[in-house]
Design an enzyme around this catalytic site. Structure first.
Site, PDB file in Angstrom:
ATOM      1  N   GLU A   1      20.276  -7.395-109.844  1.00  0.00           N
ATOM      2  CA  GLU A   1      19.642  -8.713-109.716  1.00  0.00           C
ATOM      3  C   GLU A   1      18.452  -8.776-110.671  1.00  0.00           C
ATOM      4  OE1 GLU A   1      17.580  -9.634-106.002  1.00  0.00           O
ATOM      5  OE2 GLU A   1      18.400 -11.652-106.120  1.00  0.00           O
TER       6      GLU A   1
ATOM      7  N   CYS B   1      17.387 -16.425-104.761  1.00  0.00           N
ATOM      8  CA  CYS B   1      18.290 -15.333-104.351  1.00  0.00           C
ATOM      9  C   CYS B   1      19.749 -15.707-104.557  1.00  0.00           C
ATOM     10  CB  CYS B   1      18.020 -14.921-102.915  1.00  0.00           C
ATOM     11  SG  CYS B   1      18.077 -16.288-101.761  1.00  0.00           S
TER      12      CYS B   1
ATOM     13  N   LYS C   1       3.311 -12.940 -92.600  1.00  0.00           N
ATOM     14  CA  LYS C   1       2.675 -12.321 -93.771  1.00  0.00           C
ATOM     15  C   LYS C   1       3.361 -12.842 -95.024  1.00  0.00           C
ATOM     16  CE  LYS C   1       3.171  -9.038 -96.464  1.00  0.00           C
ATOM     17  NZ  LYS C   1       2.745  -9.713 -97.723  1.00  0.00           N
TER      18      LYS C   1
ATOM     19  N   GLU D   1      17.234 -11.133 -95.159  1.00  0.00           N
ATOM     20  CA  GLU D   1      17.866 -12.001 -96.160  1.00  0.00           C
ATOM     21  C   GLU D   1      17.457 -11.438 -97.512  1.00  0.00           C
ATOM     22  OE1 GLU D   1      18.688 -14.167 -98.792  1.00  0.00           O
ATOM     23  OE2 GLU D   1      17.111 -15.575 -98.195  1.00  0.00           O
TER      24      GLU D   1
ATOM     25  N   GLY E   1      14.146  -4.455 -98.265  1.00  0.00           N
ATOM     26  CA  GLY E   1      14.939  -4.704 -97.052  1.00  0.00           C
ATOM     27  C   GLY E   1      15.448  -3.400 -96.446  1.00  0.00           C
TER      28      GLY E   1
ATOM     29  N   GLY F   1      13.445 -10.949 -98.994  1.00  0.00           N
ATOM     30  CA  GLY F   1      12.873 -10.280-100.163  1.00  0.00           C
ATOM     31  C   GLY F   1      13.936  -9.426-100.832  1.00  0.00           C
ATOM     32  N   SER F   2      13.483  -8.424-101.546  1.00  0.00           N
ATOM     33  CA  SER F   2      14.411  -7.608-102.327  1.00  0.00           C
ATOM     34  C   SER F   2      15.239  -6.695-101.418  1.00  0.00           C
ATOM     35  CB  SER F   2      13.622  -6.748-103.315  1.00  0.00           C
ATOM     36  OG  SER F   2      12.750  -5.900-102.596  1.00  0.00           O
ATOM     37  N   THR F   3      16.395  -6.326-101.908  1.00  0.00           N
ATOM     38  CA  THR F   3      17.260  -5.394-101.170  1.00  0.00           C
ATOM     39  C   THR F   3      16.552  -4.049-100.992  1.00  0.00           C
ATOM     40  OG1 THR F   3      19.308  -6.481-101.751  1.00  0.00           O
ATOM     41  CG2 THR F   3      19.456  -4.123-101.347  1.00  0.00           C
ATOM     42  N   GLU F   4      15.786  -3.626-102.008  1.00  0.00           N
ATOM     43  CA  GLU F   4      15.106  -2.325-101.919  1.00  0.00           C
ATOM     44  C   GLU F   4      14.135  -2.311-100.731  1.00  0.00           C
ATOM     45  OE1 GLU F   4      15.901  -3.957-104.748  1.00  0.00           O
ATOM     46  OE2 GLU F   4      17.418  -2.397-105.100  1.00  0.00           O
TER      47      GLU F   4
END
Ligand code: ADP
Length: 502
Positions: free
Chosen positions: A406, A309, A200, A275, A258, A253-256
Site C-alpha cells: 500500500e 484506504c 485518540k 479497519e 493493526g 490505520g495501517s495494517t502494521e
C-alpha cells in the site's frame, strides 16, 4: 484554474483557524479542558507550507488513566446508557446539527491540517461526517434483543430472550486521512450503542477532533461520555489499547499498527474492530465507455491524493482498450494536479507529512528501479509543501513492491488482462482485501466478479461510494469486523441470553 494565481501559495488563514491554532495544548476529559500531566507537545504542521502552525498535547500514562477513569465512571453510573434511547438520539442529532452549523470552520481546519483541498473537505468530508451521526443516531431506539423459543426445553416452561447491552468503555483510535469522517465512523456507533469513549485522533491531524470536543459540550452530552486525548500512537495510543479500564478498541490505520493492536487486545481479550490497509483493484472490461471510465478510474486513485484506504491503486484494463484508457488517464493530470489546500479551485492537495512524502516518492523510485515506466507524473511540482503529482506506472509485474504494498499516495499501477479468470487471479493476489471495483455493462460479468473477488466491498461502475447504512471492512489483512450500518452499532454491544424457568 486561474493561471495568474500561484496555486502552491497557501491562502490566508481565517480568524477562526487562527483561534484554533492558539489553543493551549490541553485534553478534553469530563467535558472540561484539562492541563495534561505530560509537558510534551507535538507540532501541528500545515503540509501545504511545511510550517508549524500549532501544538497539541502528547498525553502520558497518567493522562490516559484520567481519561479512561472519566469514561469508566460515566459508563458505570449509567448516566448515558441509562438515558432513554430517544434522548440519546436527540443529543447525537444535536451534535450533527452543530457540526453542520460550523461546517465552514471545520472544513478549513481539516484542509489545513491534512493538506486536502478545502472545497472537498467542505463538500465531501463534512456531509459524510454529519450523515454518519444522523443515520447512526436512529439505531439508538431500534437496537433490541429478541424473544427466542428454546429448542430443547419443554414448550411454555421457560421464557427466553436476548438483550443487547453496550460493551462499556471504547478506545477509538483514528487516522489522519479523513479525520472527521473517521471520528464519526467510530464515535457515532459507540455512543449510539450506549458506550462511553476515549478518542485518540492521529497526532498529525488532531485540530478538528479538539473543535469537535467543544461541540459535544454544546450538544449536551453528560460529562465523561466523550473524552479526547491527543498524543502519539506508540505511546498514548498503545497505553489506551492496553488499559484495563477499556472494554473495546476501534481502530482505523495501517495494517502494521493493526497487527500490534490485535496482539495487545488478544492478551486482554478486549473486543476489537480493525479497519486496515488496502490495495484495491479497479477492473475495467472491454464493453465500457472509455470516455467515462478513464476519468472515473483517475478519481478512484487520485482523490485525497491517494490517501484513502479503498483507493483504486491497482488498475486492470482489458488489453483491447488499455491504450485508450491510459490516454484518458493522462488527460486528467491537470484536473488532479496538487495545490495549496486553501486554494478554492483546487482538486488535490499536499500529502499529510514529510514522512508520507518521502514514502510515496521512495515507492515511485523503487518501482522505476524494478522496471516500471512512469506514464504520467512521478515528480514533486513544488517545494512549498509535500506535493506529489498524480502518477501512473505501467510495465509493472505482480512481484513488484509498488503492486503488492500500500503506497497511500497518488500512484496507480496499470496492468493489462485478457480474460476474466486471469484478472480474478491478479486481483486476489494480494494480502489485502478491502474493496474492488468492476467496470462493465454486462450484468453476468458484474455478479460473477462480485462473487469471485475477495474483498469486503465490491463496487460496480463506481468506486469509493461509501454509505452509512452499508457494512464496511476488510477481508484478509485489511481488517477484522465491520463498521457502519446496523452491524457497526451492534459491534459496540454484548449479546446476553436470558433463560427464566416459569
Ligand atoms: P498511518 O500509517 O496511516 O500513519 P498508523 O496506523 O500509524 O497510520 O496510525 C493510525 C492511528 O493509530 C493514529 O492515531 C496513531 O497515533 C495510532 N497508533 C500508531 N501506533 C499505535 C500503537 N502502537 N498503538 C495504538 N495506536 C497506535
Amino acid at each position: 484554474m486561474n493561471s495568474s494565481v500561484d496555486l502552491f501559495q497557501q491562502a490566508e488563514y481565517s480568524d477562526a483557524a487562527k483561534k484554533a491554532f492558539a489553543r493551549k495544548p490541553q485534553l478534553f476529559i469530563n467535558n472540561e479542558w484539562v492541563d495534561p500531566v505530560s509537558h510534551d507537545t507535538i507540532d501541528v504542521e500545515d503540509p501545504s507550507t511545511r510550517k508549524v502552525v500549532s501544538h497539541i498535547a502528547d498525553a502520558n500514562q497518567e493522562d490516559v488513566n484520567r481519561a479512561v477513569a472519566a469514561a469508566r465512571q460515566a459508563f458505570d453510573d449509567g448516566r448515558w446508557s441509562g438515558m432513554p434511547p430517544l434522548e440519546r438520539e436527540n443529543i447525537i442529532r444535536k451534535l450533527a446539527d452543530l457540526i453542520e452549523a460550523n461546517a465552514d470552520e471545520l472544513a478549513e481546519l481539516e484542509a489545513i491540517d491534512v493538506g486536502k483541498p478545502v472545497t472537498f473537505a467542505r463538500h465531501v468530508d463534512l456531509p459524510a461526517t454529519i450523515n454518519m451521526f444522523r443515520y447512526t443516531a436512529g439505531w439508538a431506539t431500534r437496537l433490541a434483543g429478541e424473544q427466542i423459543a428454546p429448542a430443547g426445553l419443554p414448550n411454555g416452561a421457560f421464557h427466553a430472550y436476548t438483550r443487547r447491552e453496550p460493551v462499556g468503555v471504547a478506545a477509538l483510535i483514528t487516522p489522519w486521512n479523513y479525520p472527521l469522517i473517521m471520528i464519526a465512523n467510530k464515535v457515532a456507533p459507540a455512543i449510539t450503542a450506549g458506550c462511553t469513549v476515549v478518542l485518540k485522533p492521529a497526532e498529525q491531524t488532531s485540530l478538528t477532533a479538539l473543535r469537535f470536543a467543544e461541540l459535544c459540550v454544546e450538544a449536551g452530552f453528560p460529562p465523561g461520555v466523550i473524552n479526547v486525548v491527543t498524543g502519539n500512537g506508540h505511546t498514548a495510543g498503545d497505553m489506551l489499547v492496553k488499559h484495563p479500564g477499556v472494554d473495546k478498541v476501534g481502530f482505523t490505520g495501517s495494517t502494521e499498527v493493526g497487527k500490534i493492536i490485535h496482539n495487545n487486545v488478544t492478551n486482554s481479550l478486549k473486543h476489537v474492530t480493525l479497519e486496515l490497509g488496502g490495495k484495491s483493484p479497479a477492473i475495467v472490461f472491454p464493453d465500457v465507455n472509455v470516455e467515462e471510465v478513464a476519468p472515473a478510474a483517475a478519481g478512484a486513485i487520485f482523490f485525497n491524493s491517494g490517501q484513502t484506504c479503498v483507493a483504486g491503486s491497482r488498475l486492470y484494463v482489458h488489453s483491447s482498450i488499455f491504450d485508450s484508457v491510459m490516454e484518458g488517464l493522462t488527460q486528467t493530470a491537470e484536473f488532479w494536479a496538487p495545490c495549496a489546500s486553501l486554494q478554492p479551485s483546487g482538486h488535490n492537495g499536499a500529502l499529510v507529512s514529510k514522512e508520507q512524502h518521502d514514502r510515496v516518492l521512495g515507492y515511485i523510485e523503487d518501482g522505476k528501479k524494478q522496471g516500471a515506466s512512469v506514464l504520467m507524473g512521478g515528480n514533486c511540482p513544488s517545494d512549498n509543501g509535500y506535493f506529489v503529482s498524480p502518477t501512473v506506472l505501467v510495465d509493472v509485474n505482480h512481484n513488484m513492491r509498488v503492486v503488492q504494498e500500500e503506497i497511500f499516495g497518488p500512484v496507480v499501477v496499470a496492468h493489462r488482462f485478457d480474460d476474466i479468470d486471469e484478472v480474478v487471479g491478479y486481483a486476489n493476489n494480494s494480502r489485502f482485501g478491502l474493496a474492488a471495483s468492476v467496470w462493465s455493462k454486462d450484468l453476468k460479468t458484474m455478479h460473477d466478479m462480485a462473487a469471485k473477488l475477495k474483498a469486503g466491498t465490491i463496487w460496480g461502475n463506481c468506486h469509493t461510494v461509501i454509505d452509512p447504512a452499508m457494512p464496511f471492512g476488510g477481508y484478509k489483512e485489511s481488517g477484522i469486523g465491520r463498521e457502519q450500518g446496523r452491524y457497526g452499532v451492534e459491534s459496540f454491544t454484548e449479546l446476553k441470553s436470558v433463560v427464566i424457568q416459569l
